[in-house]
Design a protein around this motif. Sequence first.
Motif, PDB file in Angstrom:
ATOM      1  N   ILE A  23      13.697  -8.686   4.624  1.00  0.00           N
ATOM      2  CA  ILE A  23      14.746  -7.671   4.495  1.00  0.00           C
ATOM      3  C   ILE A  23      14.249  -6.318   5.014  1.00  0.00           C
ATOM      4  O   ILE A  23      13.049  -6.100   5.184  1.00  0.00           O
ATOM      5  CB  ILE A  23      15.215  -7.471   3.027  1.00  0.00           C
ATOM      6  N   TYR A  24      15.190  -5.455   5.226  1.00  0.00           N
ATOM      7  CA  TYR A  24      14.886  -4.049   5.490  1.00  0.00           C
ATOM      8  C   TYR A  24      15.734  -3.232   4.528  1.00  0.00           C
ATOM      9  O   TYR A  24      16.950  -3.416   4.449  1.00  0.00           O
ATOM     10  CB  TYR A  24      15.234  -3.656   6.933  1.00  0.00           C
ATOM     11  N   THR A  25      15.085  -2.359   3.783  1.00  0.00           N
ATOM     12  CA  THR A  25      15.824  -1.510   2.854  1.00  0.00           C
ATOM     13  C   THR A  25      15.977  -0.127   3.470  1.00  0.00           C
ATOM     14  O   THR A  25      14.995   0.585   3.651  1.00  0.00           O
ATOM     15  CB  THR A  25      15.077  -1.399   1.514  1.00  0.00           C
ATOM     16  N   PRO A  26      17.201   0.229   3.829  1.00  0.00           N
ATOM     17  CA  PRO A  26      17.401   1.528   4.458  1.00  0.00           C
ATOM     18  C   PRO A  26      16.986   2.666   3.532  1.00  0.00           C
ATOM     19  O   PRO A  26      16.911   2.492   2.313  1.00  0.00           O
ATOM     20  CB  PRO A  26      18.911   1.566   4.719  1.00  0.00           C
ATOM     21  N   THR A  83       0.851  -1.178   0.000  1.00  0.00           N
ATOM     22  CA  THR A  83       0.000   0.000   0.000  1.00  0.00           C
ATOM     23  C   THR A  83       0.894   1.238   0.000  1.00  0.00           C
ATOM     24  O   THR A  83       2.111   1.143   0.152  1.00  0.00           O
ATOM     25  CB  THR A  83      -0.962   0.011   1.205  1.00  0.00           C
ATOM     26  N   THR A  84       0.276   2.371  -0.175  1.00  0.00           N
ATOM     27  CA  THR A  84       1.039   3.593  -0.394  1.00  0.00           C
ATOM     28  C   THR A  84       1.956   3.950   0.788  1.00  0.00           C
ATOM     29  O   THR A  84       1.620   3.697   1.942  1.00  0.00           O
ATOM     30  CB  THR A  84       0.088   4.752  -0.747  1.00  0.00           C
ATOM     31  N   GLY A  85       3.108   4.492   0.443  1.00  0.00           N
ATOM     32  CA  GLY A  85       4.013   5.010   1.464  1.00  0.00           C
ATOM     33  C   GLY A  85       4.812   3.983   2.232  1.00  0.00           C
ATOM     34  O   GLY A  85       5.442   4.304   3.237  1.00  0.00           O
ATOM     35  N   ARG A  86       4.828   2.728   1.775  1.00  0.00           N
ATOM     36  CA  ARG A  86       5.548   1.698   2.520  1.00  0.00           C
ATOM     37  C   ARG A  86       7.008   1.550   2.105  1.00  0.00           C
ATOM     38  O   ARG A  86       7.740   0.752   2.683  1.00  0.00           O
ATOM     39  CB  ARG A  86       4.840   0.346   2.364  1.00  0.00           C
ATOM     40  N   GLY A  87       7.384   2.274   1.036  1.00  0.00           N
ATOM     41  CA  GLY A  87       8.793   2.217   0.658  1.00  0.00           C
ATOM     42  C   GLY A  87       9.088   1.490  -0.639  1.00  0.00           C
ATOM     43  O   GLY A  87      10.219   1.085  -0.880  1.00  0.00           O
ATOM     44  N   LYS A  88       8.092   1.377  -1.514  1.00  0.00           N
ATOM     45  CA  LYS A  88       8.318   0.724  -2.808  1.00  0.00           C
ATOM     46  C   LYS A  88       9.356   1.508  -3.623  1.00  0.00           C
ATOM     47  O   LYS A  88      10.329   0.949  -4.107  1.00  0.00           O
ATOM     48  CB  LYS A  88       7.009   0.646  -3.620  1.00  0.00           C
ATOM     49  N   SER A  89       9.117   2.795  -3.777  1.00  0.00           N
ATOM     50  CA  SER A  89      10.019   3.599  -4.607  1.00  0.00           C
ATOM     51  C   SER A  89      11.415   3.639  -4.006  1.00  0.00           C
ATOM     52  O   SER A  89      12.421   3.600  -4.723  1.00  0.00           O
ATOM     53  CB  SER A  89       9.485   5.028  -4.752  1.00  0.00           C
ATOM     54  N   ASN A  90      11.474   3.707  -2.687  1.00  0.00           N
ATOM     55  CA  ASN A  90      12.773   3.732  -2.020  1.00  0.00           C
ATOM     56  C   ASN A  90      13.566   2.469  -2.344  1.00  0.00           C
ATOM     57  O   ASN A  90      14.760   2.523  -2.633  1.00  0.00           O
ATOM     58  CB  ASN A  90      12.556   3.876  -0.512  1.00  0.00           C
ATOM     59  N   LEU A  91      12.882   1.335  -2.304  1.00  0.00           N
ATOM     60  CA  LEU A  91      13.548   0.071  -2.594  1.00  0.00           C
ATOM     61  C   LEU A  91      13.996   0.023  -4.061  1.00  0.00           C
ATOM     62  O   LEU A  91      15.092  -0.436  -4.384  1.00  0.00           O
ATOM     63  CB  LEU A  91      12.591  -1.077  -2.281  1.00  0.00           C
TER      64      LEU A  91
END
Length: 479
Positions: free
Chosen positions: A468-471, A149-157
């Motif tokens: 995983i965690y993507t910083p 869902t929105t804002g969870r960090g897709k683009s960041n990853l």
Amino acid sequence: MEPVGVGVVVGGSYESILIRENKDRRIEIGDLLVAKENDRKILLKVSSLRFGEGEENHSLPINYAEIPTVATARPVIVMSPGGIVPAKIIPRLGSEVVYASRDDLEPLTGSDGKGIYLGKLRSGSKVIDLDLFLNGEDLFTQHVLVAATTGRGKSNLLKTMIWSALSRGGYGILVLDSHDEYYGRSGKGVKDHESWKQGNMYFSTNPPPGASSLVFNLSTIEPDHFFGIMSLTDAQKQAMIVYNREYGDKWLEKIVIGQDQELVDSRTARVLRRKFRLSLGIYARNGRIVSETNAFSQTAGSSTIKSIVSALESGKVVILDTSRIGDEAELLIGSIVATEVFSIYRDRKGDGTLDGKAPVSILIEEAPRVLSEEKIEEESNIFASIAREGRKFRVGLIAVTQIVSLIPKSILTNLNTKIILGNEMSLERKVLLESCSNDLSFEDTAVASLDRGEAIVSSILTKFGIPIYTPLFGSSGGS
Ligand SMILES: Nc1ncnc2c1ncn2[C@@H]1O[C@H](COP(=O)(O)OP(=O)(O)OP(=O)(O)O)[C@@H](O)[C@H]1O
Ligand SMILES: [Mg+2]
């Protein structure tokens, strides 16, 4: 570091091993635990937690604080000197269970120095100092789904992955960037990578110095590019084909400008003109074509497709800033480039010269716009074709979505790596987890409780759903 005992196996079954938590420990959903037996380690993943009532017969008044927490966990893999295999056994009753250590997890990282970096390994919310890499060729050509869902960090990853692809080199990635968020026009972005200037490209209708103009010559657009992308009646499609036959690559101009004598029913031509104006922002004024967004031109942009495709073929990242051109124009442009890449790669496969070319992957946000059941049932399009058979030709998709349930199963199963970030919608989780290559049926609670940047990577390239965690991009070195 001494392994930290967290609990003891007290019962259950393969699907749900019960682990009684030690008094001074706090097991979390998603924790990775290890039960050791000689040189064999069974890795377990915690799927649920509850109160451990009913084990002792309480004749005295119950002291609730004394009742231990019981975790439910699933054996996922067994690691031994001989290798890693899917778990087909369960730990012995009474076994002590410890937190998986860095050493335990190291064999899962695939750090052959060549892979694409996705983030750090994670156990529950504890980030482990190990990087997860997946083989880039397999990852990119066998398609990736990034869902949350929105804002969870897709683009960041994704930014993190593109950065890593730039570090490795040799991966053609076309980014349809509808939010203009990857390049880093104002702030850190992929343009800051040390190798960015070596042939990677950024196209925008509003290009900063050094970037290219996002402009497509109308003569490079074919009727096919619209099919399955824009909704058109049979009569409208037919009209486009008739114009194309009559005027060749001037067909679109001719429709938009309008002829004294229409080749087709004048109402159909009028409706098409209106469609092109509304969706692409192109119309005629004094016999010339105006493009409201500057994304289309009668004179400029005849080499745009060529430069994009040749950069991709040589393993470069190409970002198209589609933030100012509208939804349908973005999809049309994506369709134009994707069609060209796909057809060139298919030909290369045919004449045996594919191996010398870089794999190409196309990143598209809100993928149901082109991959939804509704969309492709009506008429297939280039993105669906790539999902179905692109792998053979080393062309892949990176499909980003908030709503997986709109994408038909037949397509979902083709997207071989699923990167699952937080999702509070249970239907979405269900569809997603059911479509994974690894058995993730027990992970529902874990996915529901994922925090920003936390993900589960399920793939035919991984032995199980790897947490995983993507910083935050730019917060650390990146790989
Ligand atoms: N690991 C992280 N740590 C801290 N902040 C993060 C992390 N990942 C993402 N963020 C921040 O959270 C916000 C949302 O992230 P991002 O844009 O990647 O989400 P998204 O899933 O792509 O959202 P959308 O669906 O709106 O596209 C951004 O401001 C981003 O900087
Ligand atoms: Mg995003």
